[in-house]
Design a protein around this motif. Structure first.
Motif, mmCIF file in Angstrom:
data_model
loop_
_atom_site.group_PDB
_atom_site.id
_atom_site.type_symbol
_atom_site.label_atom_id
_atom_site.label_comp_id
_atom_site.label_asym_id
_atom_site.label_seq_id
_atom_site.Cartn_x
_atom_site.Cartn_y
_atom_site.Cartn_z
ATOM 1 N N HIS A 85 0.833 -1.194 0.000
ATOM 2 C CA HIS A 85 0.000 0.000 0.000
ATOM 3 C C HIS A 85 0.874 1.253 0.000
ATOM 4 C CE1 HIS A 85 -4.082 1.737 1.365
ATOM 5 N NE2 HIS A 85 -3.360 2.693 0.842
ATOM 6 N N GLU A 89 2.206 1.842 -3.414
ATOM 7 C CA GLU A 89 1.172 2.414 -4.297
ATOM 8 C C GLU A 89 1.027 3.917 -4.065
ATOM 9 O OE1 GLU A 89 -2.334 0.054 -3.672
ATOM 10 O OE2 GLU A 89 -1.385 -1.689 -4.631
ATOM 11 N N GLN A 149 1.846 6.777 -6.810
ATOM 12 C CA GLN A 149 0.711 7.604 -7.205
ATOM 13 C C GLN A 149 1.011 9.098 -7.066
ATOM 14 O OE1 GLN A 149 -2.025 5.915 -8.272
ATOM 15 N NE2 GLN A 149 -3.024 7.804 -8.869
ATOM 16 N N LYS A 179 1.818 3.201 -13.441
ATOM 17 C CA LYS A 179 0.499 3.808 -13.195
ATOM 18 C C LYS A 179 -0.553 3.328 -14.188
ATOM 19 C CE LYS A 179 -0.022 8.006 -11.413
ATOM 20 N NZ LYS A 179 0.090 9.446 -11.174
#
Length: 222
Positions: A77, A80, A84, A112
């Protein structure tokens, strides 16, 4: 509030003793700020940047990023979140030697999951903006240090990150290129991108709206 560090400690064990890399760091960063981090070698500047960029963990404290509690997130997580929202400009470029300039720029877009046609347009735009169109099929080892640095900056910006972390971003550039990069950062910042840079250069530090000084892993009031 974009991010907040509360009482962050990071240490390594050496000869049975704790050696602190970061000591009790508290930092709040609002969206749209431009912060310069200064301090002597070994003061914890790069470590702080790596913690902010989620590339490094820490031993104590809390890190909140865009309402997420980074300290309690699973690795996947965290990765990510980083991919991002964060663009990282390293002093050592971290380009992938086996990939061409074009492929190095395209890499973050693949992460992405951006469509082919859009990837092409974004890469073309960056090659153009940094005047490296003629270098697109070369490999990093065929470029000068300055050119590699420009590719590194272009790669960090290509995903239009919310936060740019820059470690000595002009370290390997001549003064004209260095100034161009700083002016580019300034413009991005005016467009709302948050920037945190580590720098030895007083002149570069002045671009920031706030300067943070570190000494022996602690924040000192500058």
């Amino acid at each position: 509030m974009l991010l907040q560090l509360n009482n962050i400690f990071k240490w390594v064990q050496q000869g049975g003793k704790r050696v602190f890399l970061l000591k009790d760091i508290n930092l709040q960063v609002e969206e749209g700020e431009f912060i310069s981090v200064m301090g002597p070698s070994g003061s914890g500047k790069s470590t702080l940047l790596n913690v902010l960029g989620m590339l490094d963990g820490f031993d104590e404290g809390e890190y909140h990023f865009m309402d997420e509690s980074v300290h309690s997130l699973k690795e996947k997580h965290r990765a990510e979140l980083y991919k991002q929202y964060i663009g990282f400009v390293f002093q050592a470029y971290h380009l992938i030697d086996e990939l061409t300039v074009y492929e190095n720029l395209e890499m973050p877009l693949l992460y992405k999951k951006i469509k082919g046609s859009e990837r092409k347009a974004l890469v073309a735009d960056m090659l153009d903006r940094f005047s490296i169109v003629g270098k697109k099929d070369l490999f990093p080892t065929q470029l000068s240090g300055g050119q590699q640095q420009l590719v590194g900056v272009a790669r960090a910006l290509i995903t239009k990150p919310k936060l740019i972390l820059a470690d000595e971003p002009t370290g390997n550039l001549n003064s004209k290129q260095g100034e161009e990069i700083m002016e580019l950062f300034k413009k991005l910042n005016q467009d709302g991108v948050t920037i945190i840079q580590v720098t030895h250069s007083e002149k570069n530090a002045e671009y920031g709206s706030r300067i943070i000084h570190l000494l022996d892993g602690r924040k000192v009031e500058g």
